[in-house]
Design a protein around this motif. Structure first.
Motif, PDB file in Angstrom:
ATOM      1  N   CYS A 272      44.914  26.297  52.828  1.00 55.73           N
ATOM      2  CA  CYS A 272      44.021  27.386  53.230  1.00 55.73           C
ATOM      3  C   CYS A 272      44.046  28.510  52.199  1.00 55.73           C
ATOM      4  O   CYS A 272      44.958  28.603  51.376  1.00 55.73           O
ATOM      5  CB  CYS A 272      44.387  27.924  54.619  1.00 55.73           C
ATOM      6  N   ASN A 273      43.028  29.354  52.268  1.00 55.82           N
ATOM      7  CA  ASN A 273      42.924  30.515  51.391  1.00 55.82           C
ATOM      8  C   ASN A 273      43.709  31.690  51.964  1.00 55.82           C
ATOM      9  O   ASN A 273      44.044  31.707  53.151  1.00 55.82           O
ATOM     10  CB  ASN A 273      41.456  30.907  51.198  1.00 55.82           C
ATOM     11  N   ILE A 274      43.972  32.687  51.121  1.00 59.50           N
ATOM     12  CA  ILE A 274      44.784  33.837  51.521  1.00 59.50           C
ATOM     13  C   ILE A 274      44.004  35.135  51.330  1.00 59.50           C
ATOM     14  O   ILE A 274      43.228  35.280  50.381  1.00 59.50           O
ATOM     15  CB  ILE A 274      46.100  33.879  50.708  1.00 59.50           C
ATOM     16  N   PHE A 275      44.204  36.090  52.248  1.00 61.78           N
ATOM     17  CA  PHE A 275      43.613  37.425  52.182  1.00 61.78           C
ATOM     18  C   PHE A 275      44.712  38.455  52.417  1.00 61.78           C
ATOM     19  O   PHE A 275      45.647  38.214  53.184  1.00 61.78           O
ATOM     20  CB  PHE A 275      42.557  37.617  53.280  1.00 61.78           C
ATOM     21  N   ILE A 282      39.820  44.782  51.946  1.00 61.10           N
ATOM     22  CA  ILE A 282      40.291  43.405  52.024  1.00 61.10           C
ATOM     23  C   ILE A 282      40.146  42.774  50.642  1.00 61.10           C
ATOM     24  O   ILE A 282      39.114  42.943  49.985  1.00 61.10           O
ATOM     25  CB  ILE A 282      39.492  42.594  53.057  1.00 61.10           C
ATOM     26  N   SER A 283      41.165  42.060  50.209  1.00 57.40           N
ATOM     27  CA  SER A 283      41.121  41.392  48.910  1.00 57.40           C
ATOM     28  C   SER A 283      41.523  39.933  49.064  1.00 57.40           C
ATOM     29  O   SER A 283      42.374  39.594  49.891  1.00 57.40           O
ATOM     30  CB  SER A 283      42.067  42.075  47.906  1.00 57.40           C
ATOM     31  N   ARG A 297      36.524  30.758  54.212  1.00 56.43           N
ATOM     32  CA  ARG A 297      36.743  31.917  53.349  1.00 56.43           C
ATOM     33  C   ARG A 297      35.427  32.642  53.090  1.00 56.43           C
ATOM     34  O   ARG A 297      35.331  33.861  53.253  1.00 56.43           O
ATOM     35  CB  ARG A 297      37.364  31.462  52.029  1.00 56.43           C
ATOM     36  N   LYS A 298      34.407  31.894  52.676  1.00 56.05           N
ATOM     37  CA  LYS A 298      33.102  32.471  52.376  1.00 56.05           C
ATOM     38  C   LYS A 298      32.505  33.140  53.610  1.00 56.05           C
ATOM     39  O   LYS A 298      31.951  34.252  53.529  1.00 56.05           O
ATOM     40  CB  LYS A 298      32.175  31.376  51.867  1.00 56.05           C
ATOM     41  N   PHE A 328      46.374  37.380  56.011  1.00 51.24           N
ATOM     42  CA  PHE A 328      45.916  36.285  56.870  1.00 51.24           C
ATOM     43  C   PHE A 328      45.360  35.153  56.020  1.00 51.24           C
ATOM     44  O   PHE A 328      45.011  35.332  54.849  1.00 51.24           O
ATOM     45  CB  PHE A 328      44.887  36.757  57.905  1.00 51.24           C
ATOM     46  N   CYS A 329      45.326  33.978  56.619  1.00 51.33           N
ATOM     47  CA  CYS A 329      44.839  32.765  55.958  1.00 51.33           C
ATOM     48  C   CYS A 329      43.540  32.313  56.610  1.00 51.33           C
ATOM     49  O   CYS A 329      43.308  32.569  57.798  1.00 51.33           O
ATOM     50  CB  CYS A 329      45.867  31.639  56.073  1.00 51.33           C
TER      51      CYS A 329
END
Length: 385
Positions: A272-275, A282-283, A297-298, A328-329
């Motif tokens: 998964c992606n990370i934020f 938010i980055s 993510r998008k 968060f993921c």
């Protein structure tokens, strides 16, 4: 709802089809029956009615369903008309390109059951386009966007009794594109198979909806520059298993990887992606060729901007973890999952989770759209019944 609505006939197992049906339906049933696999599925199901499954406490494990979709491609590199067949094993050459050289890509998406019984698919065109991009990188032909989306709909409807009730889970759909033709020397396979199978699932991590505990990995790289990190190829996943197993044996949920060149920037978690979030900002790491462009993510980026958050896609330094309010993921399997702690070297950092957080707001909004509880104003949802 502004999304697409499509109606298909309900597909019952063929042993229970009525004897007086239309000619076209009989022909379709005959085609599917002729594609029964070598091994009959061993899934615990009845021949009609609802699936016999415990929906409460459903995890993320394989539960074989009734049907899968299969299409072949060779020669002209165009996929023929796919067909539904009973779920089960199928034959492949020992010298198949996927077995010898890892020539394969895959996708993951979900079908949710709406309160009225209709099924909802979330942005399937995005999965189709990502598969086509990945297939091009792996020197493979790919189904068209229309064929991909229609195949998902057929598979979901054929297995609709395995879609959990609302709020109990979803039907995970796994499209696979693999080189099944025989090849000995290193070269693209001469034949390809596109298939989709399904399984009802609940939460991905064993923690359920509890916050995750991540470990920053420095000894193993997930992807390298100019490699295939941005492609959802099967060859990206087995190499991370060792680092993931080490972390889980130490009590962590998963691994957070750094860039292979400098070891200073965040990349993504194993699946998964990370934020990170600080105040209203938010980055998330930019998809610069080593990070998978997640569809969740998008979508989360678009939702967050609509909600008034400032979202940046950029290089995110590992040192920024110490200053973040939230982490968060995001992913198809995990949804929007809160991170409670991250351990980096000797430091264990804690983050806000629960009610009133950005993660909770984004998660409830995304889930609401996916399940039909929030109106889809973006054309993301395909409703089928």
């Amino acid at each position: 709802m502004t999304g697409r609505t499509l109606c298909f006939p309900s597909l019952a197992p063929f042993s229970s089809l009525p004897s007086k049906m239309g000619r076209s339906y009989r022909s379709f049933a005959s085609q599917v029956s002729s594609l029964q696999p070598l091994a009959h599925p061993s899934s615990p199901h009845r021949e009609d009615g609802d699936a016999e499954a415990e929906w409460d406490g459903l995890g993320f494990g394989l539960m074989p369903t009734d049907y899968m979709y299969v299409a072949k491609c060779s020669g002209d590199r165009n996929f023929g008309r796919g067909q539904l067949r009973l779920f089960g094993n199928f034959q492949v050459s020992p010298s198949a390109g996927v077995l010898n050289y890892g020539q394969g890509v895959f996708e993951g998406t979900k079908a949710h059951r709406k309160e009225n019984g209709h099924l909802l698919l979330f942005r399937p065109e995005q999965n189709a386009m990502r598969m086509r991009m990945g297939a091009d990188r792996m020197c493979m032909p790919a189904p068209s966007v229309d064929q991909f989306v229609n195949a998902l709909k057929q598979t979901a409807l054929a297995n609709r009794r395995w879609v959990p009730p609302p709020a109990k889970g979803s039907l995970y759909l796994r499209p696979l594109l693999i080189g099944t033709g025989p090849v000995l020397g290193l070269a693209p396979a001469p034949e390809y198979t596109f298939l989709i199978y399904a399984s009802p699932v609940g939460t991905y991590f064993k923690e359920g909806t509890a916050p995750l505990n991540l470990y920053v990995e420095e000894d193993t790289d997930r992807a390298s520059r100019r490699g295939t990190g941005s492609v959802k190829t099967i060859s990206n996943y087995a190499p991370v298993l060792m680092a993931q197993m080490r972390a889980k044996n130490r009590g962590f949920s998963d691994v957070l990887y750094l860039d292979s060149q400098t070891k200073k920037n965040l990349e993504e978690v194993s699946s998964c992606n990370i934020f990170i979030a600080k105040g209203k900002n938010i980055s998330t790491p930019a998809t610069n060729g080593t990070i998978l462009a997640g569809i969740t993510r998008k979508s989360v980026i678009e939702i967050a901007r609509d909600l008034g958050y400032q979202v940046e896609e950029r290089a995110v330094g590992v040192d920024e973890l110490a200053e973040a309010d939230e982490v968060f993921c995001t992913g198809t399997a995990v949804g929007v999952a809160p991170v409670g702690t991250i351990t980096y070297r000797d430091a264990r950092m804690e983050y806000r989770t629960g009610r009133g957080t950005i993660c909770q707001e984004l998660s409830s909004t995304l889930t609401g759209i996916q399940t039909g509880k929030i109106e889809d104003g973006r054309g993301w949802i395909h409703e089928i019944f």
